[in-house]
Every structure is written in C-alpha cells, then in structure tokens.
Design a protein around this motif. Structure first.
Motif, PDB file in Angstrom:
ATOM      1  N   UNK A 235       0.836  -1.199   0.000  1.00 54.19           N
ATOM      2  CA  UNK A 235       0.000   0.000   0.000  1.00 54.19           C
ATOM      3  C   UNK A 235       0.876   1.256   0.000  1.00 54.19           C
ATOM      4  N   UNK A 236       1.944   1.203   0.796  1.00 53.07           N
ATOM      5  CA  UNK A 236       2.850   2.359   0.893  1.00 53.07           C
ATOM      6  C   UNK A 236       3.527   2.648  -0.449  1.00 53.07           C
ATOM      7  N   UNK A 237       4.013   1.582  -1.111  1.00 55.42           N
ATOM      8  CA  UNK A 237       4.702   1.790  -2.389  1.00 55.42           C
ATOM      9  C   UNK A 237       3.728   2.257  -3.462  1.00 55.42           C
ATOM     10  N   UNK A 238       2.462   1.814  -3.353  1.00 58.12           N
ATOM     11  CA  UNK A 238       1.442   2.248  -4.303  1.00 58.12           C
ATOM     12  C   UNK A 238       1.216   3.754  -4.192  1.00 58.12           C
ATOM     13  N   UNK A 239       1.177   4.247  -2.964  1.00 59.75           N
ATOM     14  CA  UNK A 239       1.027   5.693  -2.721  1.00 59.75           C
ATOM     15  C   UNK A 239       2.249   6.436  -3.254  1.00 59.75           C
ATOM     16  N   UNK A 240       3.446   5.886  -2.984  1.00 56.05           N
ATOM     17  CA  UNK A 240       4.704   6.479  -3.449  1.00 56.05           C
ATOM     18  C   UNK A 240       4.732   6.582  -4.977  1.00 56.05           C
ATOM     19  N   UNK A 241       4.291   5.520  -5.632  1.00 60.07           N
ATOM     20  CA  UNK A 241       4.288   5.470  -7.097  1.00 60.07           C
ATOM     21  C   UNK A 241       3.240   6.417  -7.690  1.00 60.07           C
ATOM     22  N   UNK A 242       2.112   6.553  -6.953  1.00 61.49           N
ATOM     23  CA  UNK A 242       1.011   7.367  -7.471  1.00 61.49           C
ATOM     24  C   UNK A 242       0.009   6.547  -8.253  1.00 61.49           C
ATOM     25  N   UNK A 243      -0.028   5.231  -7.967  1.00 57.29           N
ATOM     26  CA  UNK A 243      -0.947   4.333  -8.668  1.00 57.29           C
ATOM     27  C   UNK A 243      -2.359   4.453  -8.089  1.00 57.29           C
ATOM     28  N   UNK A 244      -3.341   4.021  -8.870  1.00 57.09           N
ATOM     29  CA  UNK A 244      -4.734   4.028  -8.415  1.00 57.09           C
ATOM     30  C   UNK A 244      -5.065   2.774  -7.619  1.00 57.09           C
ATOM     31  N   UNK A 245      -4.309   1.689  -7.869  1.00 59.73           N
ATOM     32  CA  UNK A 245      -4.579   0.424  -7.182  1.00 59.73           C
ATOM     33  C   UNK A 245      -3.321  -0.440  -7.227  1.00 59.73           C
ATOM     34  N   UNK A 246      -3.281  -1.445  -6.348  1.00 59.36           N
ATOM     35  CA  UNK A 246      -2.146  -2.373  -6.341  1.00 59.36           C
ATOM     36  C   UNK A 246      -2.644  -3.763  -5.971  1.00 59.36           C
ATOM     37  N   UNK A 247      -1.854  -4.762  -6.330  1.00 59.24           N
ATOM     38  CA  UNK A 247      -2.200  -6.130  -5.964  1.00 59.24           C
ATOM     39  C   UNK A 247      -0.961  -7.011  -6.022  1.00 59.24           C
ATOM     40  N   UNK A 248      -0.960  -8.086  -5.257  1.00 58.87           N
ATOM     41  CA  UNK A 248       0.089  -9.101  -5.373  1.00 58.87           C
ATOM     42  C   UNK A 248      -0.529 -10.419  -5.832  1.00 58.87           C
ATOM     43  N   UNK A 249      -1.802 -10.359  -6.228  1.00 58.64           N
ATOM     44  CA  UNK A 249      -2.540 -11.568  -6.597  1.00 58.64           C
ATOM     45  C   UNK A 249      -3.276 -11.313  -7.911  1.00 58.64           C
ATOM     46  N   UNK A 250      -3.017 -12.145  -8.900  1.00 64.44           N
ATOM     47  CA  UNK A 250      -3.581 -11.917 -10.242  1.00 64.44           C
ATOM     48  C   UNK A 250      -5.108 -11.913 -10.243  1.00 64.44           C
ATOM     49  N   UNK A 251      -5.706 -12.864  -9.535  1.00 70.13           N
ATOM     50  CA  UNK A 251      -7.176 -12.949  -9.513  1.00 70.13           C
ATOM     51  C   UNK A 251      -7.780 -11.692  -8.888  1.00 70.13           C
ATOM     52  N   UNK A 252      -7.151 -11.237  -7.797  1.00 72.18           N
ATOM     53  CA  UNK A 252      -7.619 -10.011  -7.143  1.00 72.18           C
ATOM     54  C   UNK A 252      -7.436  -8.817  -8.086  1.00 72.18           C
ATOM     55  N   UNK A 253      -6.327  -8.820  -8.827  1.00 74.02           N
ATOM     56  CA  UNK A 253      -6.043  -7.741  -9.761  1.00 74.02           C
ATOM     57  C   UNK A 253      -7.110  -7.611 -10.833  1.00 74.02           C
ATOM     58  N   UNK A 254      -7.592  -8.754 -11.324  1.00 77.57           N
ATOM     59  CA  UNK A 254      -8.637  -8.739 -12.345  1.00 77.57           C
ATOM     60  C   UNK A 254      -9.919  -8.141 -11.771  1.00 77.57           C
ATOM     61  N   UNK A 255     -10.256  -8.512 -10.527  1.00 80.69           N
ATOM     62  CA  UNK A 255     -11.462  -7.971  -9.889  1.00 80.69           C
ATOM     63  C   UNK A 255     -11.351  -6.461  -9.719  1.00 80.69           C
ATOM     64  N   UNK A 256     -10.158  -5.996  -9.349  1.00 75.96           N
ATOM     65  CA  UNK A 256      -9.930  -4.547  -9.199  1.00 75.96           C
ATOM     66  C   UNK A 256     -10.154  -3.859 -10.545  1.00 75.96           C
ATOM     67  N   UNK A 257      -9.609  -4.455 -11.606  1.00 72.96           N
ATOM     68  CA  UNK A 257      -9.756  -3.858 -12.945  1.00 72.96           C
ATOM     69  C   UNK A 257     -11.223  -3.821 -13.377  1.00 72.96           C
ATOM     70  N   UNK A 258     -11.959  -4.871 -13.046  1.00 69.56           N
ATOM     71  CA  UNK A 258     -13.394  -4.883 -13.363  1.00 69.56           C
ATOM     72  C   UNK A 258     -14.092  -3.722 -12.655  1.00 69.56           C
ATOM     73  N   UNK A 259     -13.652  -3.433 -11.431  1.00 66.22           N
ATOM     74  CA  UNK A 259     -14.225  -2.317 -10.678  1.00 66.22           C
ATOM     75  C   UNK A 259     -13.832  -0.961 -11.265  1.00 66.22           C
ATOM     76  N   UNK A 260     -12.638  -0.885 -11.859  1.00 66.10           N
ATOM     77  CA  UNK A 260     -12.154   0.375 -12.398  1.00 66.10           C
ATOM     78  C   UNK A 260     -12.846   0.774 -13.688  1.00 66.10           C
ATOM     79  N   UNK A 261     -13.378  -0.227 -14.433  1.00 61.82           N
ATOM     80  CA  UNK A 261     -14.087   0.107 -15.671  1.00 61.82           C
ATOM     81  C   UNK A 261     -15.585   0.129 -15.459  1.00 61.82           C
TER      82      UNK A 261
END
Length: 209
Positions: free
Chosen positions: A183-209
């Motif tokens: 979470x800290x590195x995501x804030x540092x980078x300036x990203x909208x979201x982060x994940x360490x799990x591919x399945x979770x990442x897909x769900x996040x992307x579904x939420x973003x669109x």
C-alpha cells in the motif's frame, strides 16, 4: 472432485501431465466461476512452491520458465470456466514489466486471467521503457495501465512511468503488481490500485471500468 492440495503440489513438482489431467477432469464437470478461481489460486500456490525451491537451489532458471509456461497452460485450460467465452470487450489494459525488471510470470498470469474476464490486453513485454508506456498509451487510449515488477528497483521505475503518463495527460487508471508492491509503495508510485494476486487484480480492474 478436484483436490486443490494435490493440484498445488503437482504444479509445484512440475508434473505437467498430472496437472493437465486433473484440470481436464475438473472442467469436464462444468465448474462454476468461483470453483475455477479456486483452481487458479491452487495453481498460483504451486508457483509459490516453485519459487521457494528456486531460492533453495533445488530448481534452476529453466525450471522457473517451465513453471511459468505450465501455469499459463493451466489457466488457459480453465478459461472457459472463468468466462473465457466473453465476446464483449469490457475494457483495454496496457500491460508491461517496467524498465529494469525482466520478470514476466506474474504478468503473464494476470494477462491470461484478464483476457478470460473479457479485457483486451496489449502486452508490451519486459523491461519496458517509460517512453514506450507513454507513446503506446497515447496511441491506444486504454482504460487501465498495468505495471508489473518483482525487483525492489521496479518501484522507482513505476513511479517514473506514472509521472511521465500524468505529464502526458494520459487519463488511464494505473494498477501495479508484484512481490515488492505494498500500500505504501502504491502511494509512493502514485498508482490508483495495487495487488500481489492476479485474480484479485482482475477484480480490481473490473471495478475500475
């Protein structure tokens, strides 16, 4: 009934025939999407075993590459149960491993699962320069930009890329993923979201669109 523990161990042991045989029997039972996601998670857990054995010197780079290919093959086998028949494109993801990092196993898993979920994925590959991300984003105007990295230095590359995208007025949402991501590195980078799990990442992307 699919034994998830045996599947995990089989992938960890790089037993391709057993893994694919188990998945074929599983998909023949017309599993639900939730059950298929459990199978994906079991396969990913097998990759954790592979990573540990590599760190211990039991596996070598060739084994890592083979494991990545086996995992991609496994995910492809599960695609129909993951909604892989989706003909409607729900969004475009521009994807790549950032400059200075050559790892692509996690990125490839995320790509396979995103495509199964109905996304069009444009994969820039590994060691992607900042300018390459910016130019491609301006060209295809994706809804989401995914950046992957396994090395700690990838965080700085992600930050440089996000800053360049913002300077170029690229409005896509940015999701970052990989072992060093927090979470800290995501804030540092300036990203909208982060994940360490591919399945979770897909769900996040579904939420973003």
């Amino acid at each position: 009934m699919l034994d998830l523990k045996i599947l995990t161990q089989a992938l960890g042991d790089l037993e391709e025939d057993l893994v694919m045989e188990m998945l074929k029997e599983f998909t023949d039972t017309s599993p639900s999407e939730a059950e298929a996601l459990e199978a994906v998670a079991a396969c990913q857990a097998g990759m954790t075993i592979v990573g540990e054995l590599f760190e211990q010197g039991e596996y070598f780079v060739g084994d890592l590459i083979f494991a990545g290919e086996l995992l991609t093959e496994a995910i492809n086998a599960l695609k129909p149960a993951l909604g892989g028949g989706a003909s409607v494109v729900i969004g475009t993801i521009l994807l790549g491993t950032v400059h200075g990092d050559l790892h692509d196993i996690g990125k490839n898993i995320f790509k396979s699962m995103s495509e199964a979920a109905g996304f069009e994925v444009i994969d820039l590959g590994i060691d992607v320069e900042v300018d390459t991300f910016v130019k491609k984003a301006q060209e295809i105007k994706p809804q989401i930009i995914g950046m992957s990295g396994v090395l700690t230095l990838a965080i700085n590359s992600m930050k440089d890329t996000v800053e360049a995208l913002k300077a170029a007025n690229v409005s896509a949402k940015v999701i970052i993923g990989g072992n060093p991501v927090t979470k800290e590195s995501s804030v540092f980078v300036g990203a909208d979201a982060f994940t360490t799990n591919a399945a979770e990442g897909v769900k996040i992307c579904q939420g973003l669109v």
